[in-house]
Design a protein around this motif. Structure first.
Motif, PDB file in Angstrom:
ATOM      1  N   VAL A 204       0.835  -1.207   0.000  1.00  0.00           N
ATOM      2  CA  VAL A 204       0.000   0.000   0.000  1.00  0.00           C
ATOM      3  C   VAL A 204       0.865   1.249   0.000  1.00  0.00           C
ATOM      4  O   VAL A 204       0.625   2.200  -0.762  1.00  0.00           O
ATOM      5  CB  VAL A 204      -0.958  -0.011   1.205  1.00  0.00           C
ATOM      6  N   ARG A 208       1.032   4.195  -2.951  1.00  0.00           N
ATOM      7  CA  ARG A 208       0.786   5.619  -2.673  1.00  0.00           C
ATOM      8  C   ARG A 208       1.882   6.491  -3.298  1.00  0.00           C
ATOM      9  O   ARG A 208       1.609   7.638  -3.679  1.00  0.00           O
ATOM     10  CB  ARG A 208       0.710   5.858  -1.165  1.00  0.00           C
ATOM     11  N   THR A 213      -4.771   6.529  -4.245  1.00  0.00           N
ATOM     12  CA  THR A 213      -5.392   7.150  -3.075  1.00  0.00           C
ATOM     13  C   THR A 213      -6.226   6.132  -2.309  1.00  0.00           C
ATOM     14  O   THR A 213      -6.370   4.976  -2.723  1.00  0.00           O
ATOM     15  CB  THR A 213      -6.295   8.304  -3.521  1.00  0.00           C
ATOM     16  N   ASP A 214      -6.796   6.591  -1.195  1.00  0.00           N
ATOM     17  CA  ASP A 214      -7.667   5.722  -0.402  1.00  0.00           C
ATOM     18  C   ASP A 214      -8.796   5.157  -1.246  1.00  0.00           C
ATOM     19  O   ASP A 214      -9.206   4.004  -1.060  1.00  0.00           O
ATOM     20  CB  ASP A 214      -8.253   6.498   0.779  1.00  0.00           C
ATOM     21  N   SER A 218      -9.057   0.751  -1.466  1.00  0.00           N
ATOM     22  CA  SER A 218     -10.073   0.104  -0.642  1.00  0.00           C
ATOM     23  C   SER A 218     -10.756  -0.974  -1.483  1.00  0.00           C
ATOM     24  O   SER A 218     -10.558  -1.054  -2.695  1.00  0.00           O
ATOM     25  CB  SER A 218     -11.092   1.130  -0.150  1.00  0.00           C
TER      26      SER A 218
END
Length: 277
Positions: A204, A208, A213-214, A218
């Protein structure tokens, strides 16, 4: 070990997923390396049976986990394999993931110590490689081994990794593959695998660095992330995606084909990959 002995494309599977019969077919299809994933133990099972069943293909670990496999024992296994099959085995090692290791500490320091032990046990620098994502470990891989074995990375990482390690070190990356031009089907087959690695901080953090991004990281993974780490589509589209790594500076790409029809996919892709090689 000359890097051309790896070929341009190889097959990545769990070390428990290879059979001698399939190894022979992969060699006949033109794949240059069998990448044994799933953290094989220190005695390196399976390797000799795969080498014995083939004539020229390289077998490589991707990777031996330094926390689970003592360097002294791994070195003994390396020398045993080398004695039987000179020049056909590449030892890939790496620090794994903190989420899966109870005694995890600074991975860089542990890798340095492990490589020191391999030196002391006579494992040649050019016959080993290191799993690497970030700049510091990439540089270590280039300095203390044949080169770097990135995993779960977009082609933008390949370009940055090549700039980091220089022109002469090995850069052999993995790429997941789903051979279907039905996007929904591709997600159905691969989302679980893609999502598994989103629970591991090193992957992760690396993604980044490349602008994910988040929302991308997810579950379910975004189309943007999925497309970056899974080559899917028609055979021609898949080969074009895999070739992006070569164009970005990789020496070799290991195909991790997902789904039950992995062997059929590898058969279909082989002549197209040979043309790109």
């Amino acid at each position: 070990m000359a890097f051309d002995s790896l070929g341009r494309f190889g097959v990545w599977r769990s070390y428990t997923g290879f059979t001698p019969e399939e190894a022979r077919e992969y060699e006949q299809l033109g794949y240059g390396t069998l990448w044994l994933g799933g953290s094989p133990p220190a005695d390196l099972p399976v390797v000799e049976s795969l080498l014995a069943a083939t004539e020229t293909i390289t077998v490589a670990t991707s990777i031996v986990n330094i926390w689970a496999a003592p360097a002294k024992e791994v070195a003994e296994s390396f020398h045993r394999i080398e004695a039987g099959f000179p020049g056909r085995f590449l030892l890939g090692v790496g620090a794994g993931h903190p989420e899966h290791t109870g005694e995890y500490r600074k991975p860089y320091d542990a890798l340095v110590e492990y490589l020191d032990e391999l030196d002391a046990a006579g494992v040649p620098t050019q016959r080993r490689a290191v799993a690497a994502l970030g700049p510091r470990v990439l540089k270590l891989a280039a300095e203390r081994s044949a080169g770097a074995l990135p995993y779960y990375v977009p082609s933008a990482h390949t370009a940055q990794a090549r700039a980091t390690i220089g022109p002469n070190a090995l850069l052999a990356t993995e790429n997941k593959v789903v051979l279907t031009d039905d996007t929904s089907e591709a997600h159905s087959i691969a989302d679980g695998t893609v999502g598994f690695y989103l629970g591991l901080t090193n992957y992760v953090s690396n993604l980044r660095r490349f602008g994910f991004t988040d929302a991308d990281l997810s579950m379910p993974p975004s189309d943007r992330l999925f497309d970056a780490v899974v080559a899917h589509g028609t055979p021609e589209q898949v080969v074009a995606r895999l070739t992006e790594h070569l164009d970005a500076g990789a020496d070799h790409v290991g195909l991790q084909v997902l789904g039950d029809d992995y062997l059929a996919a590898l058969r279909t892709l082989a002549p197209l990959l040979a043309a790109r090689s």
